[in-house]
Design an enzyme around this catalytic site. Structure first.
Site, PDB file in Angstrom:
ATOM      1  CE  LYS A 155      57.730  34.414  45.160  1.00  0.00           C
ATOM      2  NZ  LYS A 155      56.542  34.708  45.910  1.00  0.00           N
ATOM      3  CG  ASP A 184      60.300  33.790  52.144  1.00  0.00           C
ATOM      4  OD1 ASP A 184      59.833  34.945  52.055  1.00  0.00           O
ATOM      5  OD2 ASP A 184      59.580  32.797  52.317  1.00  0.00           O
ATOM      6  CG  HIS A 185      60.428  39.528  49.762  1.00  0.00           C
ATOM      7  ND1 HIS A 185      59.863  38.729  48.808  1.00  0.00           N
ATOM      8  CD2 HIS A 185      59.456  40.349  50.185  1.00  0.00           C
ATOM      9  CE1 HIS A 185      58.606  39.062  48.664  1.00  0.00           C
ATOM     10  NE2 HIS A 185      58.320  40.040  49.487  1.00  0.00           N
ATOM     11  CE  LYS A 189      57.022  41.537  53.728  1.00  0.00           C
ATOM     12  NZ  LYS A 189      56.584  42.801  53.153  1.00  0.00           N
ATOM     13  CD  GLU A 223      49.672  39.838  47.084  1.00  0.00           C
ATOM     14  OE1 GLU A 223      50.692  40.399  46.681  1.00  0.00           O
ATOM     15  OE2 GLU A 223      49.275  38.740  46.643  1.00  0.00           O
ATOM     16  CG  ASP A 242      53.218  33.740  44.137  1.00  0.00           C
ATOM     17  OD1 ASP A 242      54.399  33.768  43.758  1.00  0.00           O
ATOM     18  OD2 ASP A 242      52.545  34.765  44.350  1.00  0.00           O
ATOM     19  CG  HIS A 247      56.134  34.800  50.934  1.00  0.00           C
ATOM     20  ND1 HIS A 247      57.504  34.871  50.869  1.00  0.00           N
ATOM     21  CD2 HIS A 247      55.690  35.200  49.725  1.00  0.00           C
ATOM     22  CE1 HIS A 247      57.865  35.298  49.663  1.00  0.00           C
ATOM     23  NE2 HIS A 247      56.781  35.495  48.954  1.00  0.00           N
ATOM     24  CE  LYS A 338      48.894  37.460  43.134  1.00  0.00           C
ATOM     25  NZ  LYS A 338      49.661  38.524  43.800  1.00  0.00           N
TER      26      LYS A 338
HETATM   27  P1  NAP Z   1      62.769  39.505  34.217  1.00  0.00           P
HETATM   28  O1  NAP Z   1      62.253  40.886  34.323  1.00  0.00           O
HETATM   29  O2  NAP Z   1      62.212  38.597  33.174  1.00  0.00           O
HETATM   30  O3  NAP Z   1      64.343  39.620  33.998  1.00  0.00           O
HETATM   31  C1  NAP Z   1      65.125  38.509  33.674  1.00  0.00           C
HETATM   32  C2  NAP Z   1      66.595  38.901  33.631  1.00  0.00           C
HETATM   33  O4  NAP Z   1      67.327  37.725  33.285  1.00  0.00           O
HETATM   34  C3  NAP Z   1      66.925  39.963  32.589  1.00  0.00           C
HETATM   35  O5  NAP Z   1      67.917  40.816  33.103  1.00  0.00           O
HETATM   36  C4  NAP Z   1      67.507  39.132  31.440  1.00  0.00           C
HETATM   37  O6  NAP Z   1      68.440  39.811  30.682  1.00  0.00           O
HETATM   38  C5  NAP Z   1      68.210  38.048  32.205  1.00  0.00           C
HETATM   39  N1  NAP Z   1      68.430  36.853  31.366  1.00  0.00           N
HETATM   40  C6  NAP Z   1      67.520  36.123  30.701  1.00  0.00           C
HETATM   41  N2  NAP Z   1      68.115  35.110  30.053  1.00  0.00           N
HETATM   42  C7  NAP Z   1      69.433  35.198  30.317  1.00  0.00           C
HETATM   43  C8  NAP Z   1      70.566  34.454  29.944  1.00  0.00           C
HETATM   44  N3  NAP Z   1      70.478  33.383  29.150  1.00  0.00           N
HETATM   45  N4  NAP Z   1      71.765  34.829  30.412  1.00  0.00           N
HETATM   46  C9  NAP Z   1      71.894  35.914  31.218  1.00  0.00           C
HETATM   47  N5  NAP Z   1      70.855  36.668  31.616  1.00  0.00           N
HETATM   48  C10 NAP Z   1      69.642  36.309  31.165  1.00  0.00           C
HETATM   49  O7  NAP Z   1      62.647  38.722  35.594  1.00  0.00           O
HETATM   50  P2  NAP Z   1      62.480  39.334  37.069  1.00  0.00           P
HETATM   51  O8  NAP Z   1      61.045  39.656  37.284  1.00  0.00           O
HETATM   52  O9  NAP Z   1      63.497  40.385  37.291  1.00  0.00           O
HETATM   53  O10 NAP Z   1      62.782  38.054  37.977  1.00  0.00           O
HETATM   54  C11 NAP Z   1      64.089  37.582  38.227  1.00  0.00           C
HETATM   55  C12 NAP Z   1      64.019  36.463  39.252  1.00  0.00           C
HETATM   56  O11 NAP Z   1      63.477  36.988  40.463  1.00  0.00           O
HETATM   57  C13 NAP Z   1      63.111  35.289  38.876  1.00  0.00           C
HETATM   58  O12 NAP Z   1      63.625  34.109  39.422  1.00  0.00           O
HETATM   59  C14 NAP Z   1      61.797  35.626  39.566  1.00  0.00           C
HETATM   60  O13 NAP Z   1      61.038  34.473  39.841  1.00  0.00           O
HETATM   61  C15 NAP Z   1      62.331  36.251  40.843  1.00  0.00           C
HETATM   62  N6  NAP Z   1      61.384  37.157  41.509  1.00  0.00           N
HETATM   63  C16 NAP Z   1      60.943  38.264  40.859  1.00  0.00           C
HETATM   64  C17 NAP Z   1      60.050  39.110  41.515  1.00  0.00           C
HETATM   65  C18 NAP Z   1      59.567  40.374  40.869  1.00  0.00           C
HETATM   66  O14 NAP Z   1      58.811  41.111  41.524  1.00  0.00           O
HETATM   67  N7  NAP Z   1      59.964  40.683  39.654  1.00  0.00           N
HETATM   68  C19 NAP Z   1      59.597  38.806  42.818  1.00  0.00           C
HETATM   69  C20 NAP Z   1      60.096  37.672  43.451  1.00  0.00           C
HETATM   70  C21 NAP Z   1      60.981  36.853  42.785  1.00  0.00           C
HETATM   71  P3  NAP Z   1      68.067  40.511  29.286  1.00  0.00           P
HETATM   72  O15 NAP Z   1      66.991  41.486  29.602  1.00  0.00           O
HETATM   73  O16 NAP Z   1      69.331  41.167  28.929  1.00  0.00           O
HETATM   74  O17 NAP Z   1      67.632  39.425  28.362  1.00  0.00           O
END
Ligand code: NAP
Length: 491
Positions: A155, A184-185, A189, A223, A242, A247, A338
């Protein structure tokens, strides 16, 4: 009579076939906190067959040894106490890494060579949504989008109907709907799945599950955290995009849908879609939006997102109506936010009062309430009315018939599989029941868009609320004016 002893939970590991799983975004926050720990737990449970491969892919240059060290550190922080030292070492040794640029050509040929032909292959898109289309295109171009390949899409799936449609179109160019797993995690659950079992595995509730017997239904996802480090994303999304569009909408669908003929992907998803399509447009007066204020050292919403004039909501409460035979006339109240009083998620089905009280007006008004607690203390309780013990006439009192799953099923139940574990294994098994279909997501945006469009057109600002409260007073009024009240957000 002896109280029945709690029944120990039977832990079953359903074997899956050998697989190759590629995680794009393997160095990101989600991979560190959720995906790697989930894979380790399944590995320790013995569900990852020997020879299966877990390949991390991201843009930054790392050797395999460096990536393994990164993963080890992530697991030391986010998977404390999972497995023995040998098991953790063996898991780390299954990890591979490729530097891949989603929007360029680097790394793709190398990645393609690593995949074993004929084996189940899954690609987890844990990267920013703007890269989803590019990943799908490159997988196709480099011959990895075989007919049984699966892609897992995180998402947010679009930010409105137009962007969700465009994303669906981009993915559909290279993958069939049966290959696309939109996460949708919440659907992974344990208690959310239990919702379906409570409804459709018991005779007790379903005959009463309609407007004739149910006064209203409340869904609360509260939250305590603020927007944290996600201020930039959150300020462009808000609670509606969000939380509600995905959800809360999924919870609403599971609680309101007709019984599917089978517990199978399209049977379940067809019924959920019908609920979304039967939602009435929401009157502006039936929505309350809020924004949290500072509390001591903790910044308020606008400081958090570094946008002093932000009109984005961190809280929303709303009243919805589903126009179908089952629910016409029964309101659904949804609330999420939140920096609220406590971290609580629950669904409360509030039944109507008895049509006539044989105990007279002094016995008061009583209602049965079935509460499904998603967190904390996963479980259900049913409020029943009984006679208050002792002499002095018929005084009635409401008491809970409480079933906390960890007490009834043993302590293991409290540590049952995390949502990501279950969902990733469902992808490998090819089971889409707990994933959103493209038309479901589009229908949810089609309902959401005019609401958000209305706020923007009217330039509506959210109402400030105290951190640690239950949200703005106006949210309480939303129910009071209907002669109802929210259940306490328990601390
Ligand atoms: P993040 O911490 O910003 O990580 C992004 C990842 O994408 C990094 O591994 C980065 O690699 C890689 N990346 C960026 N540009 C790239 C490219 N051009 N080619 C290949 N890899 C690339 O993001 P995140 O929080 O993990 O979120 C990832 C996804 O999950 C998003 O869609 C977000 O909306 C979703 N999501 C996240 C959460 C959460 O809690 N974090 C919750 C729900 C959904 P490098 O570091 O090597 O640049």
């Amino acid at each position: 009579m002896d109280r029945p002893k709690s029944r120990p939970m039977v832990s079953r590991v359903i074997p899956v076939e050998l697989f190759d799983l590629v995680v794009f975004g393997a160095t990101g926050d989600l991979a560190k906190r959720k995906i790697l720990p989930a894979l380790l737990r399944r590995f320790v449970a013995g569900q990852v067959p020997d020879g299966s491969r877990l390949i991390g892919a991201a843009r930054s240059e790392h050797s395999v040894a460096e990536y393994r060290a990164f993963a080890e550190a992530a697991l030391a922080e986010h998977a404390v106490g999972v497995g023995s030292a040998e098991q953790r070492k063996a898991f780390i040794e299954t990890l591979d890494y490729v530097t891949v640029d989603a929007t360029g050509e680097q790394g793709w040929a190398e990645l393609a060579k690593k995949l074993v032909p004929g084996r189940i292959r899954a690609f987890y898109f844990s990267v920013a949504p703007r890269l989803f289309g590019a990943l799908a295109e490159r997988l196709h171009k480099y011959g990895m989008a075989s007919g049984d390949a699966r892609i897992v899409v995180e998402k947010p799936f679009g930010r409105d109907l137009a962007t969700a449609e465009a994303l669906n179109r981009d993915l559909a160019q290279h993958f069939a709907e049966r290959q696309i797993y939109r996460i949708d995690h919440y659907l992974g659950k344990e208690t959310v799945q239990n919702l379906m079992v409570i409804r459709f595995g018991n005779m007790l509730f379903e005959p009463l599950w309609n407007a004739q017997y149910v006064d209203h239904i409340q869904i609360t996802v509260a939250e305590t955290v603020g927007v944290g480090g996600r201020g930039d994303y959150y300020d462009r999304a808000g609670a509606m995009r969000d939380m509600v569009q995905n959800h809360l909408m999924q919870l609403l669908c599971l609680i309101a849908m007709e019984p599917p003929a089978k517990f199978e992907p399209d049977s379940v998803r067809d019924e959920k879609l019908k609920v979304i399509r039967a939602l009435d447009p929401v009157e502006p007066s039936d929505i309350v939006r809020g924004q949290y204020l500072a509390e001591g050292e903790k910044p308020g919403y606008c400081d958090h997102v570094e946008n002093p004039n932000s009109h984005t909501e961190s809280f929303i409460a709303m009243k919805l109506h589903i126009s179908n035979w089952r629910w016409a006339g029964t309101p659904f109240y949804l609330r999420t936010g939140k920096r609220l009083k406590s971290r609580t998620s629950e669904i409360a089905v509030v039944f109507k009062e008895t049509p006539h009280s044989i105990f007279g007006p002094e016995a008061g008004r009583h209602r049965n309430i079935l509460t499904i607690r998603l967190q904390p203390n996963e479980g259900i309780d049913l409020g029943v009315t009984i006679k208050e013990p002792g002499p002095g006439g018929m005084r009635l009192v409401d008491v809970p018939l409480d079933m906390t799953f960890s007490e009834a099923l043993g302590p293991e139940a409290a540590q049952s599989a995390d949502a990501y574990e279950r969902l990733i294994m469902d992808v490998i098994r090819g089971n889409q029941t707990l994933f959103m279909r493209g038309d479901e997501v589009e229908a949810a945006w089609a309902w959401t868009d005019p609401i958000i469009g209305g706020w923007e057109a009217r330039g509506e600002a959210p109402i400030a609320y105290e951190s640690g409260s239950s949200g703005p007073e106006e949210a309480l009024m939303l129910m009071h004016r209907d002669g109802r009240r929210w259940r306490e957000i328990r601390t």
